[in-house]
Each structure stands twice: as structure tokens, then as C-alpha cells.
Design an enzyme around this catalytic site. Sequence first.
Site, PDB file in Angstrom:
ATOM      1  N   THR A 154       0.860  -1.193   0.000  1.00 36.06           N
ATOM      2  CA  THR A 154       0.000   0.000   0.000  1.00 36.06           C
ATOM      3  C   THR A 154       0.889   1.233   0.000  1.00 36.06           C
ATOM      4  OG1 THR A 154      -0.227  -0.233   2.401  1.00 36.06           O
ATOM      5  CG2 THR A 154      -2.034  -1.053   1.042  1.00 36.06           C
ATOM      6  N   LYS A 161       4.421  -7.185   2.797  1.00 34.09           N
ATOM      7  CA  LYS A 161       4.184  -5.745   2.765  1.00 34.09           C
ATOM      8  C   LYS A 161       4.322  -5.235   4.174  1.00 34.09           C
ATOM      9  CE  LYS A 161       0.448  -3.507   2.824  1.00 34.09           C
ATOM     10  NZ  LYS A 161       0.285  -3.029   4.227  1.00 34.09           N
ATOM     11  N   THR A 174      -0.750  -2.481   8.400  1.00 31.23           N
ATOM     12  CA  THR A 174      -0.842  -3.931   8.325  1.00 31.23           C
ATOM     13  C   THR A 174       0.413  -4.548   7.748  1.00 31.23           C
ATOM     14  OG1 THR A 174      -3.215  -3.884   8.135  1.00 31.23           O
ATOM     15  CG2 THR A 174      -2.099  -5.817   7.255  1.00 31.23           C
ATOM     16  N   GLU A 209       8.135   3.737   8.812  1.00 29.64           N
ATOM     17  CA  GLU A 209       7.790   5.110   8.448  1.00 29.64           C
ATOM     18  C   GLU A 209       8.824   6.106   8.958  1.00 29.64           C
ATOM     19  OE1 GLU A 209       3.067   4.951   8.208  1.00 29.64           O
ATOM     20  OE2 GLU A 209       3.935   4.729  10.200  1.00 29.64           O
ATOM     21  N   ASN A 222       2.355  10.479   9.603  1.00 29.92           N
ATOM     22  CA  ASN A 222       1.189  10.121  10.403  1.00 29.92           C
ATOM     23  C   ASN A 222       0.370  11.293  10.923  1.00 29.92           C
ATOM     24  OD1 ASN A 222       1.131   7.158  10.583  1.00 29.92           O
ATOM     25  ND2 ASN A 222       3.231   7.482  11.287  1.00 29.92           N
ATOM     26  N   SER A 226      -7.124  12.617   6.720  1.00 27.28           N
ATOM     27  CA  SER A 226      -8.020  11.805   5.904  1.00 27.28           C
ATOM     28  C   SER A 226      -9.144  12.680   5.392  1.00 27.28           C
ATOM     29  CB  SER A 226      -8.579  10.663   6.726  1.00 27.28           C
ATOM     30  OG  SER A 226      -9.254  11.169   7.851  1.00 27.28           O
TER      31      SER A 226
END
Lengths: 412, 412
Positions: free
Chosen positions: B160, B186, B197, B284, B407, B412
Site C-alpha cells: 500500500t 508488505k 498492516t 515510516e 502520520n 483523511s
Amino acid sequence: MRPPMHSRSPLAPAAFPALPEIAGVTRRVARARYKEWDRCDLSYVELAPGTTVAGVFTRNVCCSSEVELGREQVQGGSARALVVNAGNSNAFTGYRGREAVEAIMAQVAEHLGCSAREVFVSSTGVIGVPLPSDKARAGVEAALTAEPCSWEALAETIGTTDTFAKGAASSAVVGDRTVQVAGVVKGSGMIAPDMATMLGYIFTDAAVAPALLQDMLARATGATFNSITVDSDTSTSDTVLLFATGKANNPELQSWDDAGADALYAAIHAVARELAHLVVRDGEGASKFIEVQVTGAVSDDSARRVALAIANSPLVKTAIAGEDANWGRVVMAVGKAGEPADRDRLAIRFGDHWVAKDGLPVDGYDEAPVAAHLKGQDIRVGADLGLGEGRATVWTCDLTHGYISINADYRS
Amino acid sequence: MRPPMHSRSPLAPAAFPALPEIAGVTRRVARARYKEWDRCDLSYVELAPGTTVAGVFTRNVCCSSEVELGREQVQGGSARALVVNAGNSNAFTGYRGREAVEAIMAQVAEHLGCSAREVFVSSTGVIGVPLPSDKARAGVEAALTAEPCSWEALAETIGTTDTFAKGAASSAVVGDRTVQVAGVVKGSGMIAPDMATMLGYIFTDAAVAPALLQDMLARATGATFNSITVDSDTSTSDTVLLFATGKANNPELQSWDDAGADALYAAIHAVARELAHLVVRDGEGASKFIEVQVTGAVSDDSARRVALAIANSPLVKTAIAGEDANWGRVVMAVGKAGEPADRDRLAIRFGDHWVAKDGLPVDGYDEAPVAAHLKGQDIRVGADLGLGEGRATVWTCDLTHGYISINADYRS
């Protein structure tokens, strides 16, 4: 090298509060010059004969000599003085660190004509360097004869990288007397290679037997100092001491059944809670104050562990920093806590706005009021587990670039 | 809104490795268009009849329907297909989420003429939105008839927000056959409101009975996938599946005593370890790959908990990001782990350089070689507790502004 002074936290109160005098408590500060700085860094508080004491300490097993000694001293139940060193935590310094603390205790005991075990010492700052005894001796000497100072000066002097001085007060009626409770705390500022030590000191003029005082402090700590988290890390020196001088001349409180015990406890709890909140409000890089409330857990302890999992989650904390109503991260944090939870009974809210219920986004979810809540400085996150009556509230701050800057960008 | 693509992690390997073909494994990918993007996002792997399967899944109690179903399916021990959806995790979607997974299982089972429980499904991406069944159906339909694709295309399609495709391989001699082991994973990319995930799939042409295969996977996972941490958060969808097609025609391995079982386990372990490391290398914002080794603990389990406390400490991770030899933060993390430790027996090293021993800074400590080690990309932190023989190694990455940006800065 010290980093540039950090600017006052955006979450700081407008001013230091007006704290009442506590009979039997005299504050003095001095320059021990533990670091290359021009500020007072040694605090001395003289306590009237008859003062009782209670203490709670870090659970970190690599604790400092100050913590080891403090745990022993509290058993004695009486206190005559408090010395706080800022700039050197004296942690991880072996027998030499312990000797440095014992030297301070002896020096003050000689001055006051009391037992060394009645002299409590805390230190905060760089680790791995024994507290320099010559500087400590000269600093204590100067403090013993300094002019008494304000609460604010005390609060400033115990601080290290705090961006504002922290104090709180309350009062209670015990028998026919009004007793005062006042406290100061230093918080979660933490600059390489220093430790994030939290030191809190609460004073009351009430007369309280040591066993009850310890019980009150332990009970008050659970829902206050032990319910805050900045970054899940636990200092080797964390200490909260509660001193009761007895100068209010109330009949000494011996048990919870005595008239006024509940009122005094409420005042102590209020002060502890306010001080704990101030620590979070000075969390490194904090831009939002976050209350996490968990309800519907199988027990209060379980609720507290779930609340701490949410409050310590870097993903939840960064989402709130970004003002993102990311309830999925709250779900994730609930699930990883290792406590009983049922995905299909779980409900999540931001502020008073439920975003998910029964394991699903709520019907007709409107993000606008949630987004508005997240734009504020005081954020409330709620999770109802739908399993029982257990509940807990913890407080934390968001995780921002400021935290990284403070902890990574400057080198020792 | 999707954030701008993140650039390739500085810790990524130069190129995707050459992975061997595994007889009985056919890979295909297609566009289900779960998001507004022009890329393949549905992976389909067909497995030869007779393939056995093992699986390990997230311990997060708020897990997805895919994880619930996968746990049940693994009990059956046989597999014929794997479907991976990227862009929608289908987590926290209640019965509709479960129905969407069951629809995919039925569609593939009908095509292959197998049992639905032999069709394994994983999903990763946005939560709280049931997987759209029409897109899934059309995507699966397209995948079933697509041309077979490379390992790298599969690794890209399951990803992703990963910044690079991740694969690893090894081989072993079992009886008179050389068997191959190859896997893709992943990782820990995670963009609001997606979940971090980790999905891993390992394939071998060895013939292995399901019970032994499960035992091998569970054992391999402990020191690999379960010994990495990026930010201490646990996804609701984490899954690792291990498939054995049996096409190498070795006598089926039934127990650890069978010839070649240890060799096959070693190959599986090596692939799992490399895949786990690649996840950390795509952590990240990561700028450093960190190995934390704890020795001298009272047990291996205790050592692992101490190592995770160090690896999850934001203060340790930011210090390493800042290339700061801040051993005090390592001491703090050891002490807060809640495991047996003795401050005065503790030793800390960076790379091969001991900075503290017996609870004190080492005599004549020279920071220069330590500072040089910390300037590298591969950092090793060691803590010896001096209490017993317990040891453990975990891997993590540093905590940087990049983590906060990914983050918190995008909403969103």
C-alpha cells in the site's frame, strides 16, 4: 551543549496561580551551579518539627540513590527538610552517588539538629555523573541562610527544561479548622542526555498520622500522577512527596473514619490532579491536551490499561496532532491492549460525538462537529467497551515534530 | 486524499532480489480499483492441489473478518488459493465485511472446483468501509484469467504505502531433493486513515504435513516477525501464511526428526527473518536500522521483553535518530520493562563499544568510536543484565520527523 530555550508551551496556563502560605513550610533557593548556567538550581524547604511525610516513587528498577533512600526514609514517617538538585540526576552513579546524597542529608541534619533520615533529597538532570559534593555542599550552605522565597521561585528552581513553573492549591475543612494544601511539580521536559524526571511536592498544614498520609497519597496518585503519560517512558527518578506540618492544629487525623479525612483527601487529590495535568501540558512538543476515557470495561484496572494503550499509541497521538478523526487507530489501540474487548460491542467518540458503535461506523456519521472538536486544544477521546462497569481516565498530549526536535535534533 | 508518494526508504536494498520459481505456485494480479488509483491492487496466487498451509495472525482482539476466517481455515491444513486486496482493510465492518470475504472465497472456489475454506483472503488499507463486493468480484474475475506475473509484481501489488517491494528466498536439501523457499511481505507504511498492516506470504515446493508446517511457522515467527517493532502499534490485520505445494516430491516431512526438517526450517527462518528486516527497513520515516540485543537476562522471554522495551522507547529511538550516544535512555528503558534487572550489574554498548558497566560509565570512556558507529545506517545497541543466560534480539528503526510527517501532517 544546551539547546536554545524552548518557548512556553501553548498549553500553559496564563500565569502561576496564587498559592497560600502553609504554616511550617519555609522555602529557600540557591545557586549550586550544577551546570553552566546562571540560575538557582538548588531548592531547600524547611519543615516544622512534627511534620509527617508520605512518598511514592518510580517503579523503574534502575532507580537513583535518591529514590532508594527516599523509600527507606518514608518508613520513618517524619520529615524536617527537602533538598532538590536540578541539573544533575545523580542516577547510575553507583556508591559515589549514594555518598553524595548522604553528605547532603548529614549537612542539613547538623544544621537543623534532626536525624539525617528526616532530610529528603531529590535530583534531576544529567545521568551518569555523580553529584559534585563540593557544589552541593556550597549550594546547601547558601540555601540554609537565604531569604525565604515564593512558591513560584521554588517551582522554577526545581525545573530543568520545563517551559513554565507549575503549582496548584486547594483547601479543606477538618474539624473546626480550614487546612491548606499547596504543591509544585516539575515535568516532562527532557533534553539529551537528561532524563524526563517528574518531581512533585505537596504540602499541607493539616495534622495527619504518617500511615494515613501514605494511604492518601497512594490513593490520590493512582488517578492523577499514575494516569498521565507523555511518551510511555518512565524516569529512574520520579518522586512525589506529601508533607503534613500539623500547624493547623486540627486533632491529628488517624483514619479514614475521622471527621475531615475525606475532605482533606479530596483537596490532596485535586492538587495532585492539577499538578499532573500541568505536567502533561508541558509535555515535549505538546500542542493538544488529550483526555482518554474508557468505560464499559470488565474492571477499572482493565479500563486503565486500555486507556493507557490508547494514550501511548504513537498512531493515535500523531492523528490527533494532525486533527484527524482517525477512529480506526483508537480501535487498533483498544485491540492491542491485551484486555477483554469485543470488536462488535465497541464504541468510539471524539468529544461528545460518537463516530462508531457496535463495531461499525455510526449511521449518517457527520464529520464536521468531530473535526471542529479536534481543532481545539483540549481533546477528549472516549471508548466504551460494552462489557461491564469498569472505567478509567488518563491524560496525555499529542506527538508532534516538536517532540522529535527536542529529543533528536540536539546532541549531547 | 492521498498524500504525495513517499520516496524510497534510504534503508531499502538496491534492487528486488532474484527469487526462484516455486513449482505449484502461479501468481496473477489485477486492478480492482479499491481506491482512485491506476495500479494493480488485487493479487491472486493459485496453489497446486495438495498444498498444505500454516498461518500466524495478529493478537489484536479487534481483528478483521479475514483474520477470523483465516484462523479457522488454517485448521483445515490445505490451501488452493490466496487473494490479497490492497486499499481496503475491510476491518471494523461487521457482518458486511465478513460477507464480502465469503463472496471472494466462493467465487474462487467455484473457479477452481475446491472448497471455499481452501481460499485464503487478506485485505489491507482503509478501515471501516466494507470491501465493495462489485469491485472485488470484477477484480477477482480479471485476476483469474490474467497472465502469470513476476514475484516483484506480486510484492508491489500487495503493498500500500510501502516505498519498495520486498522479497526474499532460500533453499534447503530435504532427502535427495533441493527445495525452494520464497516469500514476499508488505510492511509498515501506514497513511491516515489506513492501518499499518503487515502481510507476509512464504511459499515452498517441499512436501510438509500441516501440523509440522504450522509448528515451523510458529517457531520461525518468534525470532523474526514477532521480534520487530516500528512504533509498538499492532495492526488488526497482521497475517503471515506459509504454503507448501509438495511439488519437490520429497517424502512428506511429518516430524522434526525427519531428515531435512531442520534444513527446511532453517530456510524458512532465513526467509522470515529477511522479510521481517525489510519491513523495518521500510518503517515510516526510518533513517537507521537498529538491532537491540539483550543478554544476561533471567530467561529468553525476559530478555525479549527488555529488548522490546528498549526498541519501543521513543526516547531511545529519537536519541539514535539524533546520533546521540545516550546510554542513560537505554538504562531507563531496561528499568521500565518490569523485568528482573540490577542497576549495578547492567552494561550497555553501542556497536561493539561498551559505554557503561556495573552500573557506572566505563573508565576512560571514549565517545569517538561510539559517535562514529551512530553515524552509520545500521546501529547495534546491546544491554547485558548480568543476571543469567537469557538472550534475545529485536529489530526496529529510529523515530524521526518523517514518522510525524507521514502520520500527522496528512489528514483523511
